[in-house]
Design an enzyme around this catalytic site. Structure first.
Site, short mmCIF file in Angstrom:
data_model
loop_
_atom_site.label_atom_id
_atom_site.label_comp_id
_atom_site.label_asym_id
_atom_site.label_seq_id
_atom_site.Cartn_x
_atom_site.Cartn_y
_atom_site.Cartn_z
N ASN A 19 56.16 6.49 25.08
CA ASN A 19 55.36 7.06 23.99
C ASN A 19 54.65 8.34 24.43
O ASN A 19 53.87 8.90 23.67
CB ASN A 19 54.34 6.03 23.46
CG ASN A 19 53.29 5.67 24.49
OD1 ASN A 19 53.32 6.15 25.63
ND2 ASN A 19 52.34 4.83 24.11
N ASN A 61 51.04 9.25 28.75
CA ASN A 61 50.59 9.77 30.05
C ASN A 61 51.75 10.52 30.71
O ASN A 61 51.96 10.40 31.91
CB ASN A 61 50.12 8.63 30.95
CG ASN A 61 49.34 9.13 32.15
OD1 ASN A 61 48.58 10.10 32.05
ND2 ASN A 61 49.55 8.52 33.30
N LYS A 84 47.45 2.44 33.91
CA LYS A 84 47.34 2.07 35.32
C LYS A 84 46.02 2.45 36.01
O LYS A 84 45.93 2.34 37.23
CB LYS A 84 48.49 2.71 36.09
CG LYS A 84 48.48 4.23 36.04
CD LYS A 84 49.42 4.87 37.03
CE LYS A 84 49.32 6.37 36.99
NZ LYS A 84 50.12 7.07 37.95
N SER A 135 52.27 -4.56 41.22
CA SER A 135 51.42 -3.78 42.11
C SER A 135 50.83 -4.66 43.21
O SER A 135 50.53 -5.84 42.98
CB SER A 135 50.27 -3.18 41.29
OG SER A 135 49.28 -2.67 42.14
N TYR A 175 43.18 -4.38 35.02
CA TYR A 175 44.52 -3.82 35.23
C TYR A 175 45.38 -4.79 36.04
O TYR A 175 46.52 -5.11 35.68
CB TYR A 175 44.41 -2.46 35.95
CG TYR A 175 45.73 -2.00 36.57
CD1 TYR A 175 46.79 -1.59 35.77
CD2 TYR A 175 45.90 -2.01 37.96
CE1 TYR A 175 47.99 -1.18 36.34
CE2 TYR A 175 47.09 -1.60 38.54
CZ TYR A 175 48.14 -1.19 37.72
OH TYR A 175 49.33 -0.80 38.29
N LYS A 227 48.95 -7.12 35.22
CA LYS A 227 50.18 -7.17 36.04
C LYS A 227 50.53 -8.63 36.36
O LYS A 227 51.67 -9.04 36.28
CB LYS A 227 49.99 -6.37 37.34
CG LYS A 227 49.95 -4.87 37.12
CD LYS A 227 51.32 -4.35 36.72
CE LYS A 227 51.27 -2.96 36.15
NZ LYS A 227 52.52 -2.52 35.52
N ASN A 272 43.42 8.66 42.72
CA ASN A 272 44.11 8.29 43.95
C ASN A 272 44.03 9.38 45.00
O ASN A 272 43.85 10.56 44.69
CB ASN A 272 45.57 7.94 43.65
CG ASN A 272 45.67 6.78 42.69
OD1 ASN A 272 46.16 6.92 41.58
ND2 ASN A 272 45.14 5.64 43.08
N LEU A 273 44.19 8.94 46.24
CA LEU A 273 43.92 9.82 47.37
C LEU A 273 44.86 11.03 47.45
O LEU A 273 44.39 12.17 47.56
CB LEU A 273 44.00 9.00 48.67
CG LEU A 273 43.73 9.78 49.95
CD1 LEU A 273 42.34 10.40 49.96
CD2 LEU A 273 43.90 8.85 51.17
N PHE A 311 35.69 7.67 50.67
CA PHE A 311 34.89 6.52 50.22
C PHE A 311 34.63 5.55 51.37
O PHE A 311 35.33 4.54 51.52
CB PHE A 311 35.60 5.80 49.07
CG PHE A 311 35.82 6.65 47.85
CD1 PHE A 311 34.88 7.60 47.45
CD2 PHE A 311 36.98 6.51 47.08
CE1 PHE A 311 35.08 8.38 46.32
CE2 PHE A 311 37.18 7.28 45.94
CZ PHE A 311 36.24 8.22 45.56
N ARG A 343 33.65 2.99 47.52
CA ARG A 343 33.96 2.85 46.10
C ARG A 343 33.95 1.35 45.75
O ARG A 343 34.50 0.53 46.50
CB ARG A 343 35.34 3.45 45.83
CG ARG A 343 35.83 3.37 44.41
CD ARG A 343 37.11 4.17 44.20
NE ARG A 343 38.24 3.67 44.96
CZ ARG A 343 39.48 4.18 44.92
NH1 ARG A 343 39.72 5.24 44.16
NH2 ARG A 343 40.45 3.67 45.62
N GLY A 382 34.80 -2.19 44.68
CA GLY A 382 36.09 -2.89 44.57
C GLY A 382 37.08 -2.53 45.66
O GLY A 382 38.14 -3.15 45.75
#
Ligand code: NAD
Ligand code: UFG
Length: 347
Positions: A32, A35, A84, A124, A148, A152, A198-199, A217, A300, A302
């Protein structure tokens, strides 16, 4: 085989379409574009030398998914389409369940109604949460810590149940560790919207001058240098695993086989930054003034200290193992970023 690739316009999907075509499969994309960009499909088609017809469909529209399966016969599905972003999933959990779980239900229903019996699913390493020990194998306890991750795990469970209910239905569930890098052509790659979560994309945006420094982090994790350790895997290796999984499903039944996809090597944040700087100097002769400035900031929420894969089962079951090292990941990530400083936006 004729393969439906949901999310085929996205980062991992676009690379995988090329690998599936290289394995002589016919690829049709469902996306769709929530993203992704049409440009990624056009470029992937050019790299593969074949067409990837797009059906611009939202998986939440069950009727539209059903109609597509009515019109076209698919031998297999590779299912990437999902939202994601972990942080966003905490803020908007129902959007994530709707998109990722309801979307997957519609897909599984259409597959069942139209006799499509082979599925490869993008899961994941997030399903392992904070593992008791590393490397992590597929039998490690599953402890998701965010919505998220739960979408999964729920989808994995639905697929396991679908396999149990139908002896003809076959699926391979791929748990990715940390996909990075880009196609070596520099034509397709990761194009996050807004501030990268993301890194690797963050490092690339600092290097290209879009951001002035990397916030690291936490510098006091119980790791080699106090920064977080992960298992980075080149997206082309990851893409090839999807072709290997599809090829395995063509000839054998896999009743919901779960496979880790990683290199088995843990790398810290600062090690990745240094590898990136060195790769850039070596491959692009950009010698001076090209450091990636780093500042240690708070941990960070979590995050965990160290997660890396035991990838042996993927080798045993589908004959796959990662071939590209961290140097190649950095070189290819930088080639993509430097040639497309604004991602697909400026294309
Ligand atoms: P991406 O956002 O680049 O690709 C996902 C694609 O799915 C996009 O093209 C998007 O437009 C499409 N999509 C999303 N919801 C849809 C819907 N309802 N209907 C139709 N299309 C829809 O992400 P990616 O990095 O390529 O990830 C692909 C898959 O791999 C996802 O399932 C993701 O959860 C999983 N995964 C990614 C990572 C990672 O770090 N990139 C790690 C582990 C797992
Ligand atoms: N990091 C920083 N600064 C940043 C971004 C990340 O120091 O700006 C650190 C993190 O703390 C972590 C490492 O870099 O130690 C990697 O972070 P990423 O966000 O790139 O990757 P994660 O392993 O934390 O999470 C990713 C995806 C999740 C997925 C998980 C497992 O974001 O969606 O991999 O597959 F669930």
């Amino acid at each position: 085989m004729k393969i439906l690739v949901t999310g085929g316009a996205g980062y991992i999907g676009s690379h995988s379409c090329i690998e599936l075509a290289a394995s002589n499969h016919q690829v049709v994309i469902l996306d769709n574009l929530c993203n992704a960009s049409l440009v990624s499909i056009a470029r992937a088609e050019k790299l593969a030398g074949t067409r990837f017809p797009l059906h611009r469909i939202d998986l939440r529209d069950g009727e539209a998914v059903h109609r597509l399966f009515e019109r076209e016969h698919f031998d297999a599905v590779v299912h990437f389409a999902a939202l994601k972003a972990v942080g966003e999933s905490v803020e908007k959990p129902l959007d994530y369940y709707d998109n990722n779980v309801v979307g997957s239900i519609h897909l599984l229903q259409a597959m069942r109604a139209h006799g499509c019996k082979r599925l490869v699913f993008s899961s994941s390493a997030t399903v392992y949460g904070n593992p008791d020990s590393v490397p992590v194998n597929e039998d490690a306890p599953l402890r998701v810590t965010n919505p998220y991750g739960r979408t999964k795990l729920v989808t994995e469970d639905m697929i396991r149940d679908a396999c149990a209910a139908d002896p003809q239905f076959s699926a391979i569930l791929l748990r990715y560790f940390n996909p990075v890098g880009a196609h070596p052509s520099g034509e397709i790659g990761e194009d996050p919207r807004g501030i990268p979560n993301n890194l690797m994309p963050y490092i690339c945006q600092v290097a290209v001058g879009r951001r002035d420094h990397l916030g690291v982090f936490g510098g006091d994790w119980p790791t080699v240098d106090g920064t977080g350790v992960r298992d980075y895997i080149h997206v082309v290796d990851l893409a090839r695993a999807h072709a290997d999984a599809i090829n395995a499903l063509e000839y054998a039944r896999h009743p919901a086989t779960t496979l880790n996809l990683g290199t088995g090597q843990g790398i810290s944040v600062l090690q990745l930054v240094r590898a990136f700087e060195q790769a850039r100097v070596r491959a692009f002769e950009q010698a001076s003034g090209r450091k990636v400035p780093c500042e240690i900031v708070a941990r960070r929420a979590g995050d965990v200290a160290a997660v890396y894969a035991d990838p042996r089962r993927a080798k045993e079951v589908i004959g796959w193992q990662a071939a590209r090292g961290v140097d190649e990941m950095c070189v290819d990530a930088w080639r993509w970023q430097s040639r497309n400083p604004e991602g697909y936006g400026a294309a």
